[in-house]
Motif scaffolding. Structure first.
Motif, PDB file in Angstrom:
ATOM      1  N   VAL A   1     -20.423  -1.950  26.418  1.00 42.02           N
ATOM      2  CA  VAL A   1     -19.380  -2.651  25.661  1.00 42.02           C
ATOM      3  C   VAL A   1     -19.168  -1.991  24.297  1.00 42.02           C
ATOM      4  O   VAL A   1     -18.738  -2.630  23.343  1.00 42.02           O
ATOM      5  CB  VAL A   1     -19.704  -4.159  25.492  1.00 42.02           C
ATOM      6  CG1 VAL A   1     -19.569  -4.898  26.805  1.00 42.02           C
ATOM      7  CG2 VAL A   1     -21.097  -4.356  24.902  1.00 42.02           C
ATOM      8  N   ALA A   2     -19.465  -0.698  24.207  1.00 37.20           N
ATOM      9  CA  ALA A   2     -19.283   0.065  22.969  1.00 37.20           C
ATOM     10  C   ALA A   2     -19.044   1.520  23.361  1.00 37.20           C
ATOM     11  O   ALA A   2     -19.308   1.916  24.498  1.00 37.20           O
ATOM     12  CB  ALA A   2     -20.514  -0.072  22.070  1.00 37.20           C
TER      13      ALA A   2
ATOM     14  N   THR B   1     -24.634  -3.973  21.903  1.00 30.98           N
ATOM     15  CA  THR B   1     -23.356  -4.367  21.325  1.00 30.98           C
ATOM     16  C   THR B   1     -23.497  -4.524  19.808  1.00 30.98           C
ATOM     17  O   THR B   1     -24.524  -4.179  19.230  1.00 30.98           O
ATOM     18  CB  THR B   1     -22.847  -5.660  21.987  1.00 30.98           C
ATOM     19  OG1 THR B   1     -21.537  -5.957  21.515  1.00 30.98           O
ATOM     20  CG2 THR B   1     -23.765  -6.833  21.696  1.00 30.98           C
TER      21      THR B   1
ATOM     22  N   ALA C   1     -23.973   3.439  22.129  1.00 30.06           N
ATOM     23  CA  ALA C   1     -24.020   3.085  23.542  1.00 30.06           C
ATOM     24  C   ALA C   1     -24.429   4.281  24.393  1.00 30.06           C
ATOM     25  O   ALA C   1     -25.069   4.123  25.437  1.00 30.06           O
ATOM     26  CB  ALA C   1     -22.664   2.553  24.002  1.00 30.06           C
TER      27      ALA C   1
ATOM     28  N   TYR D   1     -28.204  -6.205  19.644  1.00 30.15           N
ATOM     29  CA  TYR D   1     -27.112  -6.071  18.678  1.00 30.15           C
ATOM     30  C   TYR D   1     -27.598  -5.269  17.473  1.00 30.15           C
ATOM     31  O   TYR D   1     -28.748  -5.348  17.066  1.00 30.15           O
ATOM     32  CB  TYR D   1     -26.572  -7.444  18.254  1.00 30.15           C
ATOM     33  CG  TYR D   1     -27.518  -8.320  17.476  1.00 30.15           C
ATOM     34  CD1 TYR D   1     -27.503  -8.342  16.077  1.00 30.15           C
ATOM     35  CD2 TYR D   1     -28.423  -9.155  18.134  1.00 30.15           C
ATOM     36  CE1 TYR D   1     -28.357  -9.168  15.364  1.00 30.15           C
ATOM     37  CE2 TYR D   1     -29.289  -9.983  17.422  1.00 30.15           C
ATOM     38  CZ  TYR D   1     -29.255  -9.977  16.039  1.00 30.15           C
ATOM     39  OH  TYR D   1     -30.105 -10.786  15.325  1.00 30.15           O
TER      40      TYR D   1
ATOM     41  N   PHE E   1     -10.906  -4.599  25.483  1.00 27.40           N
ATOM     42  CA  PHE E   1     -12.010  -5.540  25.620  1.00 27.40           C
ATOM     43  C   PHE E   1     -11.516  -6.840  26.249  1.00 27.40           C
ATOM     44  O   PHE E   1     -10.591  -7.472  25.753  1.00 27.40           O
ATOM     45  CB  PHE E   1     -12.620  -5.810  24.250  1.00 27.40           C
ATOM     46  CG  PHE E   1     -13.788  -6.747  24.276  1.00 27.40           C
ATOM     47  CD1 PHE E   1     -15.004  -6.344  24.808  1.00 27.40           C
ATOM     48  CD2 PHE E   1     -13.679  -8.027  23.766  1.00 27.40           C
ATOM     49  CE1 PHE E   1     -16.092  -7.204  24.831  1.00 27.40           C
ATOM     50  CE2 PHE E   1     -14.754  -8.896  23.775  1.00 27.40           C
ATOM     51  CZ  PHE E   1     -15.968  -8.479  24.315  1.00 27.40           C
TER      52      PHE E   1
ATOM     53  N   THR F   1     -13.114 -10.376  27.733  1.00 31.68           N
ATOM     54  CA  THR F   1     -14.324 -11.185  27.905  1.00 31.68           C
ATOM     55  C   THR F   1     -14.477 -11.676  29.343  1.00 31.68           C
ATOM     56  O   THR F   1     -15.592 -11.753  29.857  1.00 31.68           O
ATOM     57  CB  THR F   1     -14.315 -12.394  26.953  1.00 31.68           C
ATOM     58  OG1 THR F   1     -13.133 -13.172  27.179  1.00 31.68           O
ATOM     59  CG2 THR F   1     -14.355 -11.936  25.507  1.00 31.68           C
TER      60      THR F   1
ATOM     61  N   ILE G   1     -18.667  -8.271  18.632  1.00 30.08           N
ATOM     62  CA  ILE G   1     -18.433  -8.368  20.075  1.00 30.08           C
ATOM     63  C   ILE G   1     -19.278  -9.489  20.676  1.00 30.08           C
ATOM     64  O   ILE G   1     -18.807 -10.255  21.526  1.00 30.08           O
ATOM     65  CB  ILE G   1     -18.749  -7.027  20.759  1.00 30.08           C
ATOM     66  CG1 ILE G   1     -17.827  -5.930  20.236  1.00 30.08           C
ATOM     67  CG2 ILE G   1     -18.631  -7.160  22.273  1.00 30.08           C
ATOM     68  CD1 ILE G   1     -16.360  -6.164  20.489  1.00 30.08           C
ATOM     69  N   LEU G   2     -20.527  -9.600  20.235  1.00 27.20           N
ATOM     70  CA  LEU G   2     -21.393 -10.659  20.744  1.00 27.20           C
ATOM     71  C   LEU G   2     -20.815 -12.029  20.431  1.00 27.20           C
ATOM     72  O   LEU G   2     -20.839 -12.943  21.272  1.00 27.20           O
ATOM     73  CB  LEU G   2     -22.793 -10.501  20.147  1.00 27.20           C
ATOM     74  CG  LEU G   2     -23.847 -11.519  20.574  1.00 27.20           C
ATOM     75  CD1 LEU G   2     -23.961 -11.597  22.082  1.00 27.20           C
ATOM     76  CD2 LEU G   2     -25.198 -11.166  19.949  1.00 27.20           C
TER      77      LEU G   2
END
Length: 530
Positions: free
Chosen positions: A217-218, A265, A224, A292, A246, A248, A269-270
């Motif tokens: 997700v990065a 992440t 990432a 994170y 992005f 969800t 984003i989290l």
């Protein structure tokens, strides 16, 4: 027989591309990389890496020590290019795909890249030159070069040998920025990255095996990419979302479908993920580690994430120069109650030593504020072709992070400020100097100050306070449109203010501390701050 026998000492280390070859032997039919509905097994992934390495070598003349510049959003070819470069002993030079062509031009110049792999979506970036840049390959159909996938078909059965590499041989130029805003290239070596792989596996995701799965997700060009490199070391598949933006819903669907156990992440984003309605309906019981980094996380967001996901949060603090490996805060140290050490970024990573040092380099006592410094196997080999930056960043073998903080009596580190004006928005480091220079190119602007202000969604947002030349007019919409042609969108200030003058020190310098305080006062008074 005379003299003392000399014991041979080898500095050779494992070529990181051997990780893929290992998994192709051990887990040939297991998934290695998943993108949408396409699944590549380890056997297929290994074959593609070797074919890409052959293309670079035979069609691009790339050999050991050569740099390969890569401009692309997340895709399988981006990840494959990492291992293809490693295999040849070449140096992987991935760019932030959100950067402008001028940013890439500087990377080409500094790195002296011999070849470029550029996604077809970035034709303007492909046009940049460099002193040694001779060959361009495209990901997809493009006018600027042959599609690398087509060439890989030609070399599908070619197996370039694994280059012999030493521990200090460069493997990855990880571009970061200095306070001037001009990118610097951190030299990550095969030996250093081998240490970091083991360090990450030990501290961040202990117990991971090929039965796990990791979601991206990065950007793979940065943190990432390091996370997925360590997943490759354990044979765990990398799951890449198919949506161009992005989503969800897709993220939670992939977590459920592939029984994702870990992901890397940033707090922004989290926060979006746990606040999404799908978080309450998707089966995320497989998640064990949600890592994170990149920015502080608001306490309220931590509590929300723990309530939704359970005890799975892992925080780490690190810079590109140390490949993230400075401190970490494991799940057992996260709590939604009053027993958590609020504000800490954790304790030193395994095999790493962290000190809070004063201006003279002496270690400070617990509770005393100073610069966070670090030494150990994760520290990079210095900045590429930048002796001045190296001299400033190292002292007596310690890397100086530029972050200010303190350590408590138990060894937990707290970041309390920054030595520079850098601010972090949505997990991205942003340096005001670069933005200020671009603003000052506008003929109507005579002075400006850019700095970060707290924001509940992004952590911080950039604000610009400007003074106009006499007789000129300009508004926020026009200035924003002007800047969009010159800097990446994520660096754009979110708010613009126009004042008659800016406060200065007795030496005639702008005082951002005073400007910030005055802006806060105006906003608190309910005015427009204009």
């Amino acid at each position: 027989m005379s003299g003392t026998p000399v014991t041979p000492f080898s500095t050779r280390t494992m070529n990181l591309a051997h990780l893929v070859e290992q998994q192709a032997r051990r887990l040939p039919d297991a998934p290695a990389f998943v993108w949408g509905e396409t699944v590549w097994t380890w056997r297929e992934f290994d074959r593609r890496v070797k074919a890409m390495a052959a293309v670079l070598a035979h069609e691009g003349g790339v050999g050991k020590g050569d740099r390969v510049l890569v401009q692309s959003q997340n895709c399988n070819q981006l990840f494959e290019s990492m291992f293809a470069c490693f295999r040849l002993g070449a140096v992987w030079v991935p760019a932030n795909f959100r950067g402008m062509p001028d940013d890439l031009a500087w990377m080409a110049e500094l790195s002296g890249a011999r070849a470029m792999i550029c996604n077809a979506a970035f034709p303007e970036h492909a046009a940049v030159g460099g002193p040694e840049l001779e060959t361009r390959f495209a990901i997809g159909a493009a006018q600027f070069g042959p599609d690398i996938d087509d060439l890989m078909e030609k070399y599908a059965d070619t197996v370039p040998p694994l280059a012999s590499v030493d521990r200090d041989d460069p493997a990855w130029l990880f571009f970061t920025s200095g306070t001037s805003g001009r990118p610097k290239a951190s030299v990550l070596t095969h030996g250093q990255l081998g240490f970091v792989i083991n360090n990450h596996l030990c501290d961040l995701v202990p117990g991971v095996t090929e039965t796990d799965a990791s979601l991206v997700v990065a950007p793979l060009s940065h943190g990432a990419g390091m996370h997925q490199l360590m997943m490759a070391a354990r044979g765990a598949p990398t799951i890449l979302p198919a949506a161009p933006r992005f989503d969800t819903g897709e993220i939670w669907s992939l977590i459920e479908r592939w029984r994702v156990s870990n992901m890397f992440t940033v707090p922004t984003i989290l926060k979006m993920l746990v606040e999404a309605p799908e978080a309450m309906t998707a089966d995320h019981s497989s998640l064990r580690y949600v890592i994170y980094a990149g920015a502080p996380m608001y306490r309220s967001d931590q509590i929300k994430a723990l309530e939704v996901l359970g005890p799975v949060l892992v925080q780490y603090f690190g810079l590109g120069e140390v490949t993230g490996a400075i401190t970490y805060l494991p799940p057992r140290d996260h709590s939604a109650g009053d027993d958590m050490r609020v504000g800490t970024c954790g304790f030193p990573r395994t095999g790493m030593q962290v000190e809070i040092q004063g201006e003279d380099g002496a270690a400070l006592a617990p509770g005393e504020t100073g610069e966070i410094c670090v030494t150990g196997g994760a520290v990079f080999a210095g900045y590429w072709r930048n002796s001045e930056a190296n001299a400033k960043s190292f002292r007596d073998g310690w890397f100086r992070t530029g972050d200010i903080g303190h350590m408590d009596a138990d060894g937990y580190v707290y970041i309390t400020g920054r030595a520079s004006d850098m601010y972090i928005s949505g997990g991205s480091n942003i340096y005001p100097r670069e933005i200020e220079e671009k603003i000052l190119l506008h003929p109507a602007v005579t002075e400006t100050a850019v700095f970060g202000m707290p924001d509940p969604k992004w952590g911080e947002i950039g604000v610009a306070v400007c003074v106009l030349e006499e007789g000129h007019s300009l508004d926020a919409v026009a200035l924003d449109a002007y800047l969009r042609e010159k800097i990446a969108s994520y660096k754009l200030p979110r708010q613009y203010f126009f004042w008659d003058s800016l406060p200065k020190t007795g030496y005639g310098k702008l005082s951002k501390r005073v400007i910030r305080a005055e802006l806060e006062e105006r906003l608190a008074a309910g005015g427009s701050a204009a």
